[in-house]
Design a protein around this motif. Structure first.
Motif: not given
Length: 122
Positions: A66-70
């Motif tokens: 999720a952090a990578d997508a953000d």
């Protein structure tokens, strides 16, 4: 271990249950049952801990994804904003050049550039 004990003269021959002291046999069976229960409990705790660890790793991996997508969305937004700013800056420079041309009396350029620059919405 049994070979070592035999070499030292030790001999062990388990007597049949009927030949053993009934009280000692009950205590031995109770101790064996207690040890088995403790082993089962420890094994169940190990399984629960392993499952909890697996779930924690899954949540951590999900948070990383999720952090990578953000981060990727943020970087795309930055690129979009930079591109929009570059377009605005070019339009502003062209407009300023047109204003300067008008102030110098360059009617051709003045008529050609009768548009105000696009507003900067950033």
């Amino acid at each position: 271990m049994a070979d070592l004990l035999r070499s030292q003269g030790e001999r062990y021959h388990r007597a049949p249950d009927s030949a053993q002291d009934p009280d000692e046999l009950r205590r031995t069976q109770a101790l064996n049952a207690e040890i088995t229960a403790q082993n089962d409990l420890a094994e169940n705790e190990d399984r629960a801990n392993a499952a909890a660890q697996t779930e924690a790793q899954r949540r951590y991996q999900s948070a990383l994804e999720a952090a990578d997508a953000d981060r990727q969305r943020y970087e795309a937004d930055l690129r979009t904003a930079a591109e929009a700013k570059a377009v605005h800056d070019r339009q502003m420079a062209d407009w300023q050049a047109t204003v300067a041309a008008c102030e110098r009396g360059d009617r051709a350029r003045c008529k050609a550039g009768r548009q105000a620059p696009a507003p900067n919405n950033n």
